[in-house]
Scaffold this motif. Structure first.
Motif, PDB file in Angstrom:
ATOM      1  N   ILE A 104      39.699  66.726  39.708  1.00 51.57           N
ATOM      2  CA  ILE A 104      38.292  66.784  40.096  1.00 51.57           C
ATOM      3  C   ILE A 104      37.463  67.215  38.890  1.00 51.57           C
ATOM      4  O   ILE A 104      37.574  68.358  38.430  1.00 51.57           O
ATOM      5  N   CYS A 105      36.656  66.319  38.376  1.00 47.64           N
ATOM      6  CA  CYS A 105      35.821  66.591  37.199  1.00 47.64           C
ATOM      7  C   CYS A 105      34.379  66.763  37.657  1.00 47.64           C
ATOM      8  O   CYS A 105      33.741  65.806  38.106  1.00 47.64           O
ATOM      9  N   GLU A 106      33.857  67.982  37.552  1.00 47.25           N
ATOM     10  CA  GLU A 106      32.517  68.301  38.049  1.00 47.25           C
ATOM     11  C   GLU A 106      31.500  68.385  36.909  1.00 47.25           C
ATOM     12  O   GLU A 106      31.849  68.610  35.749  1.00 47.25           O
ATOM     13  N   GLN A 107      30.225  68.204  37.269  1.00 42.65           N
ATOM     14  CA  GLN A 107      29.128  68.505  36.354  1.00 42.65           C
ATOM     15  C   GLN A 107      28.938  70.011  36.352  1.00 42.65           C
ATOM     16  O   GLN A 107      28.703  70.614  37.399  1.00 42.65           O
ATOM     17  N   VAL A 108      29.081  70.630  35.189  1.00 41.24           N
ATOM     18  CA  VAL A 108      29.049  72.092  35.113  1.00 41.24           C
ATOM     19  C   VAL A 108      27.737  72.608  34.511  1.00 41.24           C
ATOM     20  O   VAL A 108      27.650  73.763  34.124  1.00 41.24           O
ATOM     21  N   GLU A 109      26.734  71.736  34.439  1.00 43.11           N
ATOM     22  CA  GLU A 109      25.394  72.172  34.039  1.00 43.11           C
ATOM     23  C   GLU A 109      24.372  71.315  34.755  1.00 43.11           C
ATOM     24  O   GLU A 109      24.678  70.217  35.241  1.00 43.11           O
ATOM     25  N   ASP A 110      23.166  71.812  34.822  1.00 47.32           N
ATOM     26  CA  ASP A 110      22.078  71.066  35.435  1.00 47.32           C
ATOM     27  C   ASP A 110      21.694  69.906  34.517  1.00 47.32           C
ATOM     28  O   ASP A 110      21.595  70.084  33.303  1.00 47.32           O
TER      29      ASP A 110
END
Length: 899
Positions: A104-110
């Motif tokens: 699971i690769c998430e966006q870790v910044e806005d």
């Protein structure tokens, strides 16, 4: 372009860096994919997880979703597919069941932060979790009544150790084994994933593990099994100076347990679940049941692999998920310690006596949710508001159950096991009150959705929510005011994630807005049938609403984390309470079962006795009651020291296999701690149970039915002790008659003279009954059959003696064989029996028409073979004239034509 392997992946990254400098997103994708080559990469893009290249091809096929494309890479289309973030659990579950691992690769910044770095900047992403079959925690991915064990096999010199862990509940065990028992333990644990070192997989043992468990096996580098590093890892996790606080562990056990923790760190990206202390299963602590026996007896699964129809599902009247898992554990690992088993039997007997109390308890248990799994999610930072409610509601019901049982203890003192399970529930009063006050009635699944903190719990939050909601009220008032001033009753103020709040009117109405009002409207968007505007007043109000909403959500997240911190303070106590409720559920369920099915309490002792009166098979009995509306015929079985080996003869369909299995199941239930399906049961502890019933091949391993039979029989004879119980059915029937009879004969003698254990041996070889004259501990029994007016009635009753017939032709009739076949079979049987009685079986066989025709044909062939041999012997090719050669050919043709 399709990337098929690691080499192509590396080459693509290098080519990308060299030739494609303007695709930073793909550069990021390849860099992340390079670290997770064995996984399908769920790459977060907004509200979707996208998959690319070969991942997309595999996922689209497994999930039956559309395979599309996105742009080009090195001149070729990039395959792509995606799934919504909100529905990801469902898709991940299907992929896991298909044998895939998912990163699971998430966006870790806005995204706004990325824009500030430049127009071509990519949102920072990283893998936050690797989902594998043995590391599941979500309810949508787990089976309610089954533990989700991750196992590891460690080795130190000649020692082998197995460790297993369920991160969804925190259970953690290990056991030292020898190579011969390794597969029995893995069959008992029934893991979803097995970790094995690379070096072991290159050896015969590892290859056998790979063949047996296939896709369940995950290979790890040898360093992850280093016992010294593993010991340090375990001591760090449990915050102890020495593992001796939990017991004495071998290096192999430590190696396996440490590998589990290392793998969890890798897949959970540093997040660790709450774990129980490492518990060691001692050698001989549980009844050993090998894989073949578990399959034959259908303890937790049927022969087809289904749960429904197994012993477990038939006797399971538990009401909670934790109770179902514990019952499965008890059935899978029957105990050998009489004192521990007696504690369970005492508890069941107490609940049978306290029938009113049991009814109230079971009513409350139906309201108990799965505390253990919610606790695990919360400690892994994967929980939501509903998990907090699960903890609260479970502890509430636990306190009520505890009060009911304590009151009953006053009039009927309870056994120690039950007393232990109700302790500590009074300690959760403050936590329950806190969660009651904090949580709203309607709870979202995820904390990020907000709106789950009850009004009145936080004054600051109430003020922010009030400001947010007041602004929304102002929006409604503003809509009414704008509609009045513009003369457009259909004017609406709407909201979406792109434009925020906006005014929307139809295209026709837009032309009718008075100029003095329209000049205050700021155009935002024109659609086919509508026009959208905003105003300075609306923008200002929206800003105030957004600030209040954002601040309210942030404060709510903080309060949520505070509640989790409070849960973590009581985590071990909550886990103990969950375990207590599971035990109470299983005990009350087994009590209910004993009452409704008339099970009896078995008498267990350290002896070699196995005395069952009126025993029956609970699964078959349930099927008969449900589908045939008839009663099961109970039978006795007395394997006493003077008759510890029974030879059981009789026809098929008379109930031999059922009788064999029911006695094995009675032994399992008795030592699991349950009452048993019998009128009376007295059982000497069984250390190992073996069952060889039925016929099956194993084509994947190149084994015929008979080879499988011999392999399983060999394992039984080599491992059975005097305390074991053996169930054998039709040994030797898979080969030629005399071979099979000889094998069955010698196996029977070996059990009698060498293993010296209790055994039931069913056979169609009536000749074996003669062994009762030379083997003093062998007793002959048969299935009672009644013949009535030319028909045969199977009475399903076991009696002393030996069968003189097998009634196979009658069974063939029932099965629907054509009548000519049945008629001919009877003729053959009559001839065989009459000749056998006269001692001329061989002569009789030769006189049967089928064999007589065969012999006549053989004689004719032999005669012509002699003619041909004589022709060739007398011929001299070197001296033949052309005419003599032609005449020789004619003579050959004449002989062949006659043949």
């Amino acid at each position: 372009m399709t990337i098929k392997n690691n080499e192509e992946l590396g080459a693509s990254i290098q080519t990308l860096e060299k030739n494609s400098p303007h695709t930073p997103m793909m550069a990021q994708y390849f860099a992340i994919k390079k670290e997770h080559r064995d996984c399908l990469l769920f790459y977060r893009m907004g509200d979707f997880y996208e998959l690319f290249f070969e991942d997309a091809v595999k996922a689209s096929a497994a999930l039956d979703i559309v395979l599309t494309k996105r742009g080009k890479h090195i001149g070729s289309d990039i395959p792509m597919c995606g799934v919504p973030v909100q529905a990801a659990d469902t898709y991940i579950s299907r992929l896991i069941r298909s044998g895939y691992r998912v990163a699971i690769c998430e966006q870790v910044e806005d995204p706004s932060e990325a824009k500030r770095r430049g127009s071509k900047s990519v949102v920072a992403r990283e893998v936050v979790r690797v989902v594998t079959p043995g590391t599941l925690t979500e309810d949508t991915l787990l089976e309610r009544g089954r533990n989700n064990y991750l196992a590891a096999i460690g080795r130190a010199q000649k020692e082998i150790g197995v460790a297993w862990i369920d991160i969804s509940t925190g259970e953690f065990f290990c056991q030292g084994v020898n190579q011969g028992e390794l597969f029995s333990i893995l069959a008992r644990v029934d893991p979803r994933e097995i970790l094995v070192s690379e070096s072991m997989l290159r050896e015969p043992l590892g290859l056998k593990i790979q063949r047996e468990f296939g896709d369940l096996v995950t290979s790890l580098v040898d360093s992850q099994f280093d016992s010294t590093a593993a010991r340090g890892r375990l001591e760090s996790v449990f915050a102890v100076a020495s593992l001796e606080a939990f017991g004495a562990f071998t290096r192999a056990e430590v190696s396996a347990a440490g590998a589990l923790l290392d793998y969890i760190d890798l897949t959970q990206k540093g997040l660790r679940p709450r774990l129980d202390g490492l518990e060691k299963i001692l050698d001989g602590e549980v009844m050993e049941i090998d894989l073949a026996t578990r399959r034959n007896l259908e303890i937790t699964r049927t022969l087809s692999g289904e749960f429904k129809g197994s012993l477990n599902t038939v006797i399971d009247v538990t009401t909670t998920g934790a109770g179902k898992r514990l019952l499965t554990t008890w059935l899978s690992a029957p105990l050998t310690d009489i004192e521990k088993i007696s504690h369970r039997h005492d508890s069941i007997e107490w609940q049978i006596r306290a029938s009113l109390c049991r009814g109230v308890i079971r009513t409350h248990l139906r309201q108990v949710p799965d505390i253990s799994r919610s606790l695990a999610r919360l400690t892994l930072d994967r929980g939501g508001p509903r998990d907090l409610a699960v903890i609260r509601d479970g502890l509430k019901q636990g306190a009520l159950i505890s009060d009911v049982m304590r009151a009953a203890f006053d009039s009927d003192p309870a056994p120690e096991l039950l007393k232990k399970q109700v302790q500590g529930f009074s300690n959760f009063g403050h936590l329950i009150d806190l969660l009651d006050a904090a949580l709203d009635d309607n709870l979202p699944l995820k904390a990020r959705d907000g709106g789950f903190i009850a009004k009145g719990f936080s004054q600051d939050l109430d003020e922010l929510v009030g400001m947010r909601d007041l602004g929304r009220d102002h929006i409604m008032k503003m809509q009414l005011e704008y509609a009045r001033r513009t003369g457009v009753p259909s004017l609406k103020i709407k909201h979406n994630n792109v434009l925020g709040y906006f005014i929307e009117v139809t295209a026709a109405a837009s032309e009718k807005i008075p100029p003095q009002e329209k000049e205050k409207f700021i155009h935002r968007q024109t659609l086919v049938n509508a026009v959208r505007y905003t105003t300075l007043e609306l923008t200002d109000l929206e800003s105030r609403i957004s600030r209040a909403a954002a601040e309210a959500l942030a404060l709510e997240q903080g309060l949520f984390q505070g509640l989790i911190d409070k849960i973590n303070e009581f985590a071990d106590d909550i886990s103990g309470a969950a375990d207590g409720l599971a035990h109470i559920d299983v005990i009350s369920a087994l009590s209910e079962l004993a009452v409704t099915k008339n099970f009896c309490r078995p008498i267990l002792e350290e002896s070699s006795v196995f005395d069952i009166k009126g025993g029956w098979h609970p699964v078959v009995e349930a099927v008969l009651a449900r589908e045939a509306d008839c009663n099961f015929i109970p039978n006795d079985c007395s394997l006493n020291p003077d008759g510890r080996l029974w030879l059981l003869t009789g026809p098929n369909m008379a109930g031999k296999s059922t009788f064999l299995r029911q006695n094995a199941i009675i032994a399992i239930l008795a030592q699991a701690g349950s009452f048993v399906p019998a009128a009376h049961a007295r059982i000497g502890i069984v250390d190992r149970l073996f069952s060889r019933v039925g016929a099956s091949d194993d084509l994947a391993r190149g084994r015929s039915t008979f080879m499988n039979e011999m392999v399983e029989t060999a394992a039984i004879l080599n491992r059975a002790t005097e305390r074991s119980l053996i169930i054998l059915d039709e040994i030797g029937r898979g080969t030629a008659t005399f071979d099979g009879l000889s094998i069955a004969w010698s196996v029977l003698e070996y059990i009698h003279e060498v293993n010296k254990c209790r055994a039931l041996f069913a056979t169609h070889f009536h000749e074996l009954t003669k062994l009762s004259e030379s083997l003093p501990y062998l007793k002959c029994h048969t299935m009672r059959v009644k013949e009535w007016r030319g028909d045969v009635v199977f009475l399903h009753e076991v009696i002393k003696g030996a069968a003189d017939r097998s009634y196979g032709i009658h069974v063939g009739t029932l099965a629907g064989l054509p009548s000519p076949v049945i008629k001919r079979a009877k003729e053959v049987l009559n001839n065989l029996e009459s000749e056998k009685n006269g001692g001329r079986t061989g002569a009789m066989v030769n006189n049967l028409p089928l064999f007589r025709h065969r012999d006549e044909a053989d004689e004719n062939v032999h005669k012509h073979q002699l003619k041909l041999a004589n022709l060739f012997r007398d011929a001299n090719p070197d001296s033949m004239t052309p005419r003599e050669a032609l005449e020789f050919v004619y003579r050959l043709k004449e002989v062949v034509t006659d043949f």
